[in-house]
Design a protein around this motif. Sequence first.
Motif, PDB file in Angstrom:
ATOM      1  N   ALA A  62      14.997  30.028   8.758  1.00 15.50           N
ATOM      2  CA  ALA A  62      14.100  31.026   9.302  1.00 15.50           C
ATOM      3  C   ALA A  62      14.793  32.590   8.958  1.00 15.50           C
ATOM      4  CB  ALA A  62      14.062  30.695  10.535  1.00 15.50           C
ATOM      5  N   PHE A  63      15.973  32.639   9.086  1.00 14.60           N
ATOM      6  CA  PHE A  63      16.454  33.998   9.138  1.00 14.60           C
ATOM      7  C   PHE A  63      17.653  34.314   8.166  1.00 14.60           C
ATOM      8  CE2 PHE A  63      14.520  33.101  13.174  1.00 14.60           C
ATOM      9  CZ  PHE A  63      13.603  34.246  13.059  1.00 14.60           C
ATOM     10  N   GLY A  64      18.001  33.239   7.335  1.00 18.77           N
ATOM     11  CA  GLY A  64      19.154  33.334   6.481  1.00 18.77           C
ATOM     12  C   GLY A  64      18.675  34.056   5.272  1.00 18.77           C
ATOM     13  N   ASP A  65      19.496  34.710   4.449  1.00 15.06           N
ATOM     14  CA  ASP A  65      19.103  35.398   3.187  1.00 15.06           C
ATOM     15  C   ASP A  65      18.757  34.031   2.318  1.00 15.06           C
ATOM     16  OD1 ASP A  65      20.170  37.545   4.219  1.00 15.06           O
ATOM     17  OD2 ASP A  65      22.057  37.466   3.510  1.00 15.06           O
ATOM     18  N   GLY A  66      17.957  34.446   1.448  1.00 16.09           N
ATOM     19  CA  GLY A  66      17.315  33.233   0.525  1.00 16.09           C
ATOM     20  C   GLY A  66      16.302  34.053  -0.429  1.00 16.09           C
ATOM     21  N   ASN A  67      15.303  33.429  -0.425  1.00 13.57           N
ATOM     22  CA  ASN A  67      14.133  33.899  -1.220  1.00 13.57           C
ATOM     23  C   ASN A  67      12.761  33.999  -0.402  1.00 13.57           C
ATOM     24  OD1 ASN A  67      12.996  31.244  -1.122  1.00 13.57           O
ATOM     25  ND2 ASN A  67      14.339  30.650  -2.345  1.00 13.57           N
ATOM     26  N   SER A  68      11.838  34.542  -0.949  1.00 14.09           N
ATOM     27  CA  SER A  68      10.630  34.719  -0.394  1.00 14.09           C
ATOM     28  C   SER A  68      10.013  33.556   0.386  1.00 14.09           C
ATOM     29  CB  SER A  68       9.450  35.562  -1.348  1.00 14.09           C
ATOM     30  OG  SER A  68       9.075  34.331  -2.000  1.00 14.09           O
TER      31      SER A  68
ATOM     32  N   ILE B 191      12.151  30.592   1.671  1.00 18.04           N
ATOM     33  CA  ILE B 191      13.087  29.925   2.538  1.00 18.04           C
ATOM     34  C   ILE B 191      14.535  30.686   2.820  1.00 18.04           C
ATOM     35  CG2 ILE B 191      13.981  28.187   0.904  1.00 18.04           C
ATOM     36  CD1 ILE B 191      13.690  26.177   3.217  1.00 18.04           C
ATOM     37  N   GLY B 192      15.122  30.602   3.671  1.00 17.16           N
ATOM     38  CA  GLY B 192      16.405  31.146   3.906  1.00 17.16           C
ATOM     39  C   GLY B 192      17.275  30.068   3.489  1.00 17.16           C
ATOM     40  N   THR B 193      18.505  30.593   3.018  1.00 16.60           N
ATOM     41  CA  THR B 193      19.521  29.448   2.249  1.00 16.60           C
ATOM     42  C   THR B 193      20.968  29.806   2.842  1.00 16.60           C
ATOM     43  OG1 THR B 193      19.827  30.887   0.660  1.00 16.60           O
ATOM     44  CG2 THR B 193      18.026  29.226   0.202  1.00 16.60           C
ATOM     45  N   GLY B 194      21.066  30.378   3.999  1.00 15.18           N
ATOM     46  CA  GLY B 194      22.368  30.568   4.476  1.00 15.18           C
ATOM     47  C   GLY B 194      22.202  30.924   6.125  1.00 15.18           C
ATOM     48  N   GLY B 195      23.449  30.615   6.746  1.00 18.63           N
ATOM     49  CA  GLY B 195      23.600  31.054   8.097  1.00 18.63           C
ATOM     50  C   GLY B 195      23.500  29.873   8.894  1.00 18.63           C
ATOM     51  N   PHE B 196      23.988  28.496   8.174  1.00 15.39           N
ATOM     52  CA  PHE B 196      23.872  27.322   9.124  1.00 15.39           C
ATOM     53  C   PHE B 196      24.761  27.136   9.795  1.00 15.39           C
ATOM     54  CE2 PHE B 196      21.892  26.590   4.506  1.00 15.39           C
ATOM     55  CZ  PHE B 196      20.529  26.810   5.025  1.00 15.39           C
TER      56      PHE B 196
ATOM     57  N   THR C  33      30.195  34.851  14.297  1.00 12.75           N
ATOM     58  CA  THR C  33      31.197  35.771  13.853  1.00 12.75           C
ATOM     59  C   THR C  33      30.182  36.743  12.860  1.00 12.75           C
ATOM     60  OG1 THR C  33      31.494  34.715  11.498  1.00 12.75           O
ATOM     61  CG2 THR C  33      32.759  34.001  13.660  1.00 12.75           C
ATOM     62  N   ALA C  34      30.911  38.005  12.591  1.00 14.56           N
ATOM     63  CA  ALA C  34      30.259  39.274  11.935  1.00 14.56           C
ATOM     64  C   ALA C  34      30.252  38.761  10.610  1.00 14.56           C
ATOM     65  CB  ALA C  34      31.507  40.388  12.249  1.00 14.56           C
ATOM     66  N   ASP C  35      31.516  38.013  10.206  1.00 17.12           N
ATOM     67  CA  ASP C  35      31.479  37.737   8.797  1.00 17.12           C
ATOM     68  C   ASP C  35      30.509  37.011   8.316  1.00 17.12           C
ATOM     69  OD1 ASP C  35      33.707  39.082   8.497  1.00 17.12           O
ATOM     70  OD2 ASP C  35      35.123  37.546   8.883  1.00 17.12           O
ATOM     71  N   GLN C  36      30.187  36.022   8.976  1.00 16.20           N
ATOM     72  CA  GLN C  36      28.898  35.020   8.522  1.00 16.20           C
ATOM     73  C   GLN C  36      27.912  35.718   8.421  1.00 16.20           C
ATOM     74  OE1 GLN C  36      27.504  32.048  11.381  1.00 16.20           O
ATOM     75  NE2 GLN C  36      27.237  30.402   9.916  1.00 16.20           N
ATOM     76  N   VAL C  37      27.390  36.810   9.541  1.00 18.79           N
ATOM     77  CA  VAL C  37      26.142  37.565   9.661  1.00 18.79           C
ATOM     78  C   VAL C  37      26.234  38.264   8.364  1.00 18.79           C
ATOM     79  CG1 VAL C  37      24.903  39.363  10.928  1.00 18.79           C
ATOM     80  CG2 VAL C  37      26.205  37.325  12.188  1.00 18.79           C
ATOM     81  N   LYS C  38      27.132  39.128   7.947  1.00 16.22           N
ATOM     82  CA  LYS C  38      27.109  39.929   6.921  1.00 16.22           C
ATOM     83  C   LYS C  38      26.888  39.148   5.469  1.00 16.22           C
ATOM     84  CE  LYS C  38      30.105  43.363   8.844  1.00 16.22           C
ATOM     85  NZ  LYS C  38      31.326  44.254   9.008  1.00 16.22           N
ATOM     86  N   ALA C  39      27.523  37.762   5.435  1.00 13.18           N
ATOM     87  CA  ALA C  39      27.492  37.091   4.224  1.00 13.18           C
ATOM     88  C   ALA C  39      26.167  36.295   4.179  1.00 13.18           C
ATOM     89  CB  ALA C  39      28.586  35.997   4.232  1.00 13.18           C
ATOM     90  N   SER C  40      25.410  36.188   5.183  1.00 14.98           N
ATOM     91  CA  SER C  40      24.251  35.268   4.945  1.00 14.98           C
ATOM     92  C   SER C  40      23.155  35.413   5.822  1.00 14.98           C
ATOM     93  CB  SER C  40      24.678  33.749   5.096  1.00 14.98           C
ATOM     94  OG  SER C  40      25.302  33.552   6.497  1.00 14.98           O
ATOM     95  N   ILE C  41      23.193  36.638   6.914  1.00 17.28           N
ATOM     96  CA  ILE C  41      22.253  36.562   7.584  1.00 17.28           C
ATOM     97  C   ILE C  41      21.997  38.170   7.736  1.00 17.28           C
ATOM     98  CG2 ILE C  41      20.977  36.257   9.837  1.00 17.28           C
ATOM     99  CD1 ILE C  41      23.168  34.209  10.398  1.00 17.28           C
ATOM    100  N   SER C  42      21.871  38.772   6.529  1.00 15.80           N
ATOM    101  CA  SER C  42      21.713  40.289   6.393  1.00 15.80           C
ATOM    102  C   SER C  42      20.528  41.052   7.267  1.00 15.80           C
ATOM    103  CB  SER C  42      21.680  40.807   5.208  1.00 15.80           C
ATOM    104  OG  SER C  42      20.536  40.043   4.315  1.00 15.80           O
ATOM    105  N   LEU C  43      19.570  40.220   7.421  1.00 15.46           N
ATOM    106  CA  LEU C  43      18.145  40.712   8.389  1.00 15.46           C
ATOM    107  C   LEU C  43      18.928  41.206   9.825  1.00 15.46           C
ATOM    108  CD1 LEU C  43      15.326  41.036   8.723  1.00 15.46           C
ATOM    109  CD2 LEU C  43      15.331  38.934   9.900  1.00 15.46           C
ATOM    110  N   PHE C  44      20.091  40.543  10.296  1.00 13.18           N
ATOM    111  CA  PHE C  44      20.458  41.021  11.709  1.00 13.18           C
ATOM    112  C   PHE C  44      21.872  41.802  11.670  1.00 13.18           C
ATOM    113  CE2 PHE C  44      18.167  37.226  13.084  1.00 13.18           C
ATOM    114  CZ  PHE C  44      17.070  38.001  13.582  1.00 13.18           C
TER     115      PHE C  44
END
Length: 464
Positions: free
Chosen positions: A94-100, A102-107, A112-123
């Motif tokens: 739902a909220f991971g980085d991806g395309n228009s 589907i999200g493809t990260g943040g599973f 951690t801040a590292d996971q957010v910066k790497a794959s959930i840039s929305l937050f």
Amino acid sequence: MLRKMMVSLGLLSLFAPAGMALAADDKTPAQLAAAIDSVWVMLAAILVIFMQAGFALLEAGSTRMKNAGHVAGKTILTFGLCAIAFWAVGFGLAFGDGNSFIGTGGFFLDGTADQVKASISLFAESPIPIGILFLFQLAFAGVSLAIAWGGFAERGKLPVYFIFGILYTIIIYPIVAHWVWGGGWLGAIGMQDFAGSTVVHLQGATAALVATLLLKPRIGKYNKDKTPNLIPGHNQVLSVLGVIILWIGWFGFNAGSTLSATGDGFFGHVALTTNLAAAAGAVAALIVSWIYFGKADIPSMLNGVLAALVAITAACAFVTPRDAIIIGAIAGIVTFFTAQWFEKAGIDDPVYAFSVHGIAGVWGTLSTGIFATPQLVETVGIGKAGLLYGGGFEQLGVQALGVVGAFLFVLVLSFIILYLIKVTIGLRVTEEEEIIGLDLSEHGTYGYPEQMKKAAAGGQTHSL
């Protein structure tokens, strides 16, 4: 003595001037605002999760005594399944980085801040901790799944809750959520769905409709000439209490979606429109039922409240208080008549899930394309003004596209999943199990053991 002194100091700190607290904690205004916002969103998440109690009471009260324990208990089971599945996969889709699409990260969120910066840039830039944001979004997913179960009431097999609950959470709900809220294509064209008339309610209601159609009506609901029989719920008091809990929880649902309790206090406007719409839905639905039946129907009033809350969920941030009353009243009236039509058409929806959450969800989503004001649209920063405020048909068209796209997507996927379940393990309990009730057939005990034993001894189990 020492304990009394510690308690006194603790109480004193609660009433210390704000300036003293800031000095002691050495907090900057930005840090203080972030802390307040975090607490607000956490409180909102708790309110929305507590809506599960409202659904449990509403659905149990609206169904028969022999199914009450099952209906209430599956609420706990399915929220537990949803929490794990959404943490593992759904949140990232739902909220991971991806395309228009589907999200493809943040599973398997680790917070951690590292996971957010790497794959959930929305937050990534949010001052609110990712764990709190996750709980808030999980609460929404849980509500959507709870709505879907309305279509299974009094005849669905327990194993289906496991299978469909997990699949709904990881391949249906999060995809539409990504389209609108996670950086997907509907959000990119400016669809206005502030807290989820489409994302949460229409999705759940569409899955409920598919289940209702595949499961077929309950035993005894229709006569041979296709006329419906009334199968009343066993406890209107529980249903009323459930709706009151849902009404209160909706302040977390809508006002919490501002993600802020600081700044200009915009969450107050959202709370105001939410409450006025609910009030209008209650009054309008009761009056129209009074005219239609000749008696003021309590279940219709309860459905009017919920339908109005569903409708204002999309529009709460974009419309004036006056227009919120109009939106809520129309939702209550439209839901009443569509519920009557569905029943006469042979669609046995025990808790009126599609009328309340589906039809009202469609109306609420479209209503922003009619009533959204330029000033509020600018404040929220999503889409354009509505038809009645000089925006033309553009925003209404975007809203309609979002409704159609979400409805068709959920309809097709829900049908595929539920049809495959039906032809393999089956969706519905046996006729004998349905007659004795799901409390006993699925769990081995009744929610009301003394009353049901007396009823069974008198040969009244079927009617109860």
